[in-house]
Design a protein around this motif. Structure first.
Motif, PDB file in Angstrom:
ATOM      1  N   THR A 177       0.827  -1.204   0.000  1.00 55.50           N
ATOM      2  CA  THR A 177       0.000   0.000   0.000  1.00 55.50           C
ATOM      3  C   THR A 177       0.865   1.259   0.000  1.00 55.50           C
ATOM      4  OG1 THR A 177      -1.702  -1.211   1.231  1.00 55.50           O
ATOM      5  CG2 THR A 177      -1.934   1.178   1.108  1.00 55.50           C
ATOM      6  N   PHE A 178       1.958   1.234   0.755  1.00 53.86           N
ATOM      7  CA  PHE A 178       2.902   2.362   0.712  1.00 53.86           C
ATOM      8  C   PHE A 178       3.447   2.556  -0.708  1.00 53.86           C
ATOM      9  CE2 PHE A 178       3.765   2.732   5.410  1.00 53.86           C
ATOM     10  CZ  PHE A 178       3.621   4.106   5.468  1.00 53.86           C
ATOM     11  N   LEU A 179       3.812   1.460  -1.360  1.00 50.09           N
ATOM     12  CA  LEU A 179       4.350   1.542  -2.718  1.00 50.09           C
ATOM     13  C   LEU A 179       3.335   2.162  -3.672  1.00 50.09           C
ATOM     14  CD1 LEU A 179       6.561   0.870  -4.796  1.00 50.09           C
ATOM     15  CD2 LEU A 179       5.504  -1.395  -5.043  1.00 50.09           C
ATOM     16  N   VAL A 180       2.095   1.693  -3.604  1.00 46.80           N
ATOM     17  CA  VAL A 180       1.035   2.239  -4.466  1.00 46.80           C
ATOM     18  C   VAL A 180       0.812   3.715  -4.151  1.00 46.80           C
ATOM     19  CG1 VAL A 180      -1.446   2.139  -4.979  1.00 46.80           C
ATOM     20  CG2 VAL A 180      -0.104   0.029  -4.822  1.00 46.80           C
ATOM     21  N   TYR A 181       0.836   4.063  -2.859  1.00 41.51           N
ATOM     22  CA  TYR A 181       0.613   5.455  -2.465  1.00 41.51           C
ATOM     23  C   TYR A 181       1.681   6.370  -3.066  1.00 41.51           C
ATOM     24  CZ  TYR A 181       0.166   9.657   0.339  1.00 41.51           C
ATOM     25  OH  TYR A 181       0.039  10.971   0.721  1.00 41.51           O
ATOM     26  N   PHE A 182       2.951   6.030  -2.871  1.00 41.52           N
ATOM     27  CA  PHE A 182       4.024   6.911  -3.335  1.00 41.52           C
ATOM     28  C   PHE A 182       4.138   6.911  -4.863  1.00 41.52           C
ATOM     29  CE2 PHE A 182       5.680   6.243   1.074  1.00 41.52           C
ATOM     30  CZ  PHE A 182       5.585   7.573   1.459  1.00 41.52           C
ATOM     31  N   ILE A 184      -6.997   9.184  -7.966  1.00 44.44           N
ATOM     32  CA  ILE A 184      -8.028   8.375  -7.314  1.00 44.44           C
ATOM     33  C   ILE A 184      -7.390   7.175  -6.622  1.00 44.44           C
ATOM     34  CG2 ILE A 184     -10.035   6.886  -7.726  1.00 44.44           C
ATOM     35  CD1 ILE A 184     -10.828   8.857  -9.967  1.00 44.44           C
ATOM     36  N   ILE A 185      -6.439   6.538  -7.304  1.00 47.88           N
ATOM     37  CA  ILE A 185      -5.716   5.419  -6.678  1.00 47.88           C
ATOM     38  C   ILE A 185      -4.975   5.908  -5.437  1.00 47.88           C
ATOM     39  CG2 ILE A 185      -3.794   3.817  -6.997  1.00 47.88           C
ATOM     40  CD1 ILE A 185      -4.689   3.579  -9.943  1.00 47.88           C
ATOM     41  N   ASN A 186      -4.362   7.091  -5.522  1.00 49.78           N
ATOM     42  CA  ASN A 186      -3.652   7.654  -4.380  1.00 49.78           C
ATOM     43  C   ASN A 186      -4.596   7.902  -3.212  1.00 49.78           C
ATOM     44  OD1 ASN A 186      -2.689  10.552  -3.026  1.00 49.78           O
ATOM     45  ND2 ASN A 186      -1.029   9.091  -3.370  1.00 49.78           N
ATOM     46  N   ALA A 187      -5.800   8.401  -3.515  1.00 48.50           N
ATOM     47  CA  ALA A 187      -6.784   8.662  -2.458  1.00 48.50           C
ATOM     48  C   ALA A 187      -7.184   7.373  -1.754  1.00 48.50           C
ATOM     49  CB  ALA A 187      -8.013   9.359  -3.049  1.00 48.50           C
ATOM     50  N   PHE A 188      -7.438   6.313  -2.522  1.00 49.21           N
ATOM     51  CA  PHE A 188      -7.806   5.038  -1.914  1.00 49.21           C
ATOM     52  C   PHE A 188      -6.621   4.430  -1.158  1.00 49.21           C
ATOM     53  CE2 PHE A 188     -11.618   4.906  -4.625  1.00 49.21           C
ATOM     54  CZ  PHE A 188     -12.538   4.413  -3.711  1.00 49.21           C
ATOM     55  N   ALA A 189      -5.410   4.622  -1.667  1.00 50.81           N
ATOM     56  CA  ALA A 189      -4.238   4.125  -0.943  1.00 50.81           C
ATOM     57  C   ALA A 189      -4.106   4.816   0.400  1.00 50.81           C
ATOM     58  CB  ALA A 189      -2.975   4.335  -1.783  1.00 50.81           C
ATOM     59  N   ALA A 190      -4.418   6.123   0.449  1.00 48.98           N
ATOM     60  CA  ALA A 190      -4.388   6.846   1.723  1.00 48.98           C
ATOM     61  C   ALA A 190      -5.429   6.285   2.692  1.00 48.98           C
ATOM     62  CB  ALA A 190      -4.639   8.336   1.482  1.00 48.98           C
ATOM     63  N   VAL A 191      -6.618   5.927   2.161  1.00 49.12           N
ATOM     64  CA  VAL A 191      -7.647   5.314   3.009  1.00 49.12           C
ATOM     65  C   VAL A 191      -7.146   3.977   3.549  1.00 49.12           C
ATOM     66  CG1 VAL A 191      -9.973   4.313   3.030  1.00 49.12           C
ATOM     67  CG2 VAL A 191      -9.554   6.470   1.821  1.00 49.12           C
ATOM     68  N   ARG A 192      -6.540   3.173   2.691  1.00 45.21           N
ATOM     69  CA  ARG A 192      -6.005   1.880   3.130  1.00 45.21           C
ATOM     70  C   ARG A 192      -4.964   2.063   4.229  1.00 45.21           C
ATOM     71  NH1 ARG A 192      -6.326  -3.181   0.848  1.00 45.21           N
ATOM     72  NH2 ARG A 192      -4.292  -3.588   1.795  1.00 45.21           N
ATOM     73  N   LEU A 193      -4.062   3.030   4.066  1.00 47.16           N
ATOM     74  CA  LEU A 193      -3.035   3.260   5.079  1.00 47.16           C
ATOM     75  C   LEU A 193      -3.669   3.672   6.402  1.00 47.16           C
ATOM     76  CD1 LEU A 193      -0.342   5.085   2.902  1.00 47.16           C
ATOM     77  CD2 LEU A 193      -0.227   2.754   3.820  1.00 47.16           C
TER      78      LEU A 193
END
Length: 328
Positions: A25-30, A51-60
């Motif tokens: 999830t960190f990898l996808v976020y950055f 949008i992917i970054n926003a969902f990655a932030a939710v996952r984190l």
């Protein structure tokens, strides 16, 4: 078999899955944040990456929530370290968040302890006794077009800089947390200038709105549960007072399965990576209610807890006055 016993096998932690979720999830976020910055102005890249970054932030954020329950990794020490690392991106100070969220679990469904919840709910009797300004404030607060965007901006960017119980839990940790965020923003500015800051801020805001949307639906639906002691039933509060949102595999993936909130409240030791399978395995066996998109969206019409009817209801119909009660 009693449901508590049935859930026990799902509490087993697997550090391989935890690390894959954490690092992945960190990898996808950055990576997604990098794409929004590197291709700024090319919306065909920026929008999907954002949008992917926003969902990655939710996952984190959800993974940090797991660490607060010591349910992500096998050891408490690893959960604590993971929670502090995640807090820089989630913007939620880990120790204070853990303390406040555990209070929420302890007082779930208790009408006399509503301040521990994420979304404030008035009862019908309180509404009838309220004056014009209190009603107007509550109407604005519960309006989804205000609650979700303004609630997102206020909670993540302002409120979490000094959350509830900050003095009680420890100010040094809060100061260190805020300084860590400042250091991350300084790095982002040095590396990408104002473009980096605005992309981080904008898509973080979108992630916050997704988070507030889910938080609202977790306990605000027609057949939810509230009561007062001594009649309050913790088992019913967990399973009936928390929703199970089946909004599609993509939403489950993007939110780390936190939408299966009834099972989470019944046993917070179940890691997020087991919640979806757990719920699907037992929902028919224990007749667990599932909410889909149409009912989820309709739930935003429900504003007040009716203690006599035992359900969440809309505002009373207006009859000449903008904030009328049934008697008016």
């Amino acid at each position: 078999m009693e449901i508590r016993e049935r859930l026990q096998p799902y509490t087993v932690k697997d550090d391989r899955i935890a690390w894959a979720s954490f690092l992945g999830t960190f990898l996808v976020y950055f990576l997604s944040l990098y794409l929004t910055i590197a291709f700024v102005g090319q919306w065909v890249v920026v929008v999907p990456a954002g949008i992917i970054n926003a969902f990655a932030a939710v996952r984190l954020y959800v993974l940090q929530h797991d660490c607060g329950h010591a349910s992500l990794f096998a050891t408490r020490r690893m959960n604590d370290l993971g929670g502090y690392a995640l807090s820089v991106i989630s913007l939620a100070p880990f120790a204070i968040m853990r303390h406040n969220h555990n209070l929420h679990h302890s007082h779930l469904g208790n009408l006399e302890e509503r301040e521990t919840g994420e979304i404030h709910t008035m009862t019908v009797r309180e509404w009838e006794a309220a004056g014009f300004w209190e009603r107007l404030g509550y109407r604005l607060y519960r309006n989804p077009f205000i609650l979700i965007p303004i609630g997102s901006a206020f909670t993540y960017f302002i409120r979490y800089r000094w959350p509830k119980k900050a003095r009680e839990v420890g100010l040094m940790g809060l100061v260190a947390h805020n300084l860590s965020i400042a250091a991350w923003l300084l790095f982002l500015y040095v590396a990408a200038g104002w473009t980096g800051i605005w992309m981080w801020l904008g898509w973080g805001f979108v992630g916050g709105m997704i988070g507030v949307f889910l938080v609202y639906l977790q306990h605000n639906f027609e057949d939810t549960y509230w009561d007062r002691k001594p009649d309050l039933n913790p088992r019913v509060a967990a399973l009936q007072g928390s929703s199970a949102l089946d909004l599609g595999w993509w939403m489950d993936l993007g939110s780390a399965n936190i939408a299966y909130h009834d099972i989470h409240h019944f046993n917070a030791r179940i890691p997020s990576y087991r919640l979806r399978k757990c719920h699907q395995d037992i929902r028919e066996e224990y007749d667990l209610r599932v909410i889909h998109w149409p009912e989820a969206l309709r739930s935003f019409r429900l504003k007040l807890w009716d203690e006599d009817e035992g359900r969440l209801v809309p505002f009373p119909r207006r009859s000449g006055r903008i904030l009328a009660t049934p008697a008016e």
